[in-house]
Design a protein around this motif. Structure first.
Motif, PDB file in Angstrom:
ATOM      1  N   ARG A   2       0.841  -1.199   0.000  1.00  0.00           N
ATOM      2  CA  ARG A   2       0.000   0.000   0.000  1.00  0.00           C
ATOM      3  C   ARG A   2       0.873   1.246   0.000  1.00  0.00           C
ATOM      4  O   ARG A   2       1.954   1.263   0.593  1.00  0.00           O
ATOM      5  CB  ARG A   2      -0.870   0.041   1.244  1.00  0.00           C
ATOM      6  CG  ARG A   2      -1.940  -0.992   1.262  1.00  0.00           C
ATOM      7  CD  ARG A   2      -2.705  -0.882   2.571  1.00  0.00           C
ATOM      8  NE  ARG A   2      -3.603  -1.987   2.712  1.00  0.00           N
ATOM      9  CZ  ARG A   2      -4.917  -1.857   2.707  1.00  0.00           C
ATOM     10  NH1 ARG A   2      -5.474  -0.690   2.589  1.00  0.00           N
ATOM     11  NH2 ARG A   2      -5.685  -2.908   2.835  1.00  0.00           N
ATOM     12  N   ALA A  24       5.912  -2.143   8.473  1.00  0.00           N
ATOM     13  CA  ALA A  24       4.781  -3.048   8.208  1.00  0.00           C
ATOM     14  C   ALA A  24       4.618  -3.322   6.714  1.00  0.00           C
ATOM     15  O   ALA A  24       3.664  -3.979   6.305  1.00  0.00           O
ATOM     16  CB  ALA A  24       3.497  -2.455   8.782  1.00  0.00           C
ATOM     17  N   ASN A  26       4.572  -0.924   4.054  1.00  0.00           N
ATOM     18  CA  ASN A  26       3.909   0.102   3.249  1.00  0.00           C
ATOM     19  C   ASN A  26       4.923   1.077   2.667  1.00  0.00           C
ATOM     20  O   ASN A  26       5.981   1.298   3.233  1.00  0.00           O
ATOM     21  CB  ASN A  26       2.919   0.888   4.115  1.00  0.00           C
ATOM     22  CG  ASN A  26       1.844   0.007   4.685  1.00  0.00           C
ATOM     23  OD1 ASN A  26       0.920  -0.370   3.983  1.00  0.00           O
ATOM     24  ND2 ASN A  26       1.965  -0.353   5.950  1.00  0.00           N
ATOM     25  N   VAL A 112      -1.108   0.522  12.419  1.00  0.00           N
ATOM     26  CA  VAL A 112      -0.870  -0.545  11.437  1.00  0.00           C
ATOM     27  C   VAL A 112      -2.152  -1.351  11.226  1.00  0.00           C
ATOM     28  O   VAL A 112      -2.544  -1.645  10.098  1.00  0.00           O
ATOM     29  CB  VAL A 112       0.297  -1.454  11.862  1.00  0.00           C
ATOM     30  CG1 VAL A 112       0.415  -2.671  10.971  1.00  0.00           C
ATOM     31  CG2 VAL A 112       1.608  -0.667  11.877  1.00  0.00           C
ATOM     32  N   LYS A 113      -2.841  -1.693  12.317  1.00  0.00           N
ATOM     33  CA  LYS A 113      -4.095  -2.450  12.218  1.00  0.00           C
ATOM     34  C   LYS A 113      -5.159  -1.656  11.467  1.00  0.00           C
ATOM     35  O   LYS A 113      -5.893  -2.214  10.637  1.00  0.00           O
ATOM     36  CB  LYS A 113      -4.623  -2.802  13.618  1.00  0.00           C
ATOM     37  CG  LYS A 113      -3.860  -3.893  14.303  1.00  0.00           C
ATOM     38  CD  LYS A 113      -4.479  -4.142  15.670  1.00  0.00           C
ATOM     39  CE  LYS A 113      -3.654  -5.061  16.512  1.00  0.00           C
ATOM     40  NZ  LYS A 113      -4.219  -5.227  17.862  1.00  0.00           N
ATOM     41  N   ALA A 116      -4.276  -1.637   7.742  1.00  0.00           N
ATOM     42  CA  ALA A 116      -4.426  -2.971   7.158  1.00  0.00           C
ATOM     43  C   ALA A 116      -5.894  -3.373   7.005  1.00  0.00           C
ATOM     44  O   ALA A 116      -6.245  -4.111   6.098  1.00  0.00           O
ATOM     45  CB  ALA A 116      -3.692  -3.999   8.005  1.00  0.00           C
TER      46      ALA A 116
END
Length: 121
Positions: A2, A24, A26, A112-113, A116
């Motif tokens: 992403r 993470a 990205n 991050v969650k 995602a």
């Protein structure tokens, strides 16, 4: 992978978010103002927009309004981050079209969650 555009005027917070999201997996860019964010968004839309409300000049609410009213950007997932935790603020931002809301300070894992969990634009 992403692409994430972080719109944050505090360089320390922007760096923390950038490092966290890069680790993470990205790709990340940072815009320090609403004006810069809108210019970048018009050139190339990211997969996700992370938007602080308290920006100098064009504030986060106005950036969100413009994103949601732009035919090319209106489906862009937006995570709003703000120190304003009150219910009226969250309801106001949700009504404008925010997909997620994180209250500062937040655990970087929550960012991050949140990213995602969003569908990529």
């Amino acid at each position: 992978m992403r692409t994430v555009l972080i719109v944050e005027d505090d360089p320390d917070i922007a760096l923390m978010m950038s490092v966290t999201l890069r680790l993470a997996g990205n790709e990340v860019a940072i815009a320090p103002s609403g004006e810069d964010a809108l210019a970048r968004l018009r050139r190339q839309a990211p997969s996700v927009l992370i938007l602080d409300l308290g920006l100098p000049g064009i504030g986060g609410r106005e950036v969100l309004r413009q994103v949601r009213s732009d035919h090319a950007l209106h489906r862009l997932p937006v995570v709003v981050v703000s120190a304003h935790a009150g219910s009226p603020t969250i309801q106001d931002i949700s009504a404008l079209g925010c997909d997620r809301y994180l209250t500062k300070p937040f655990d970087p894992k929550e960012l991050v969650k949140a990213v995602a969990a969003l569908p990529a634009a």
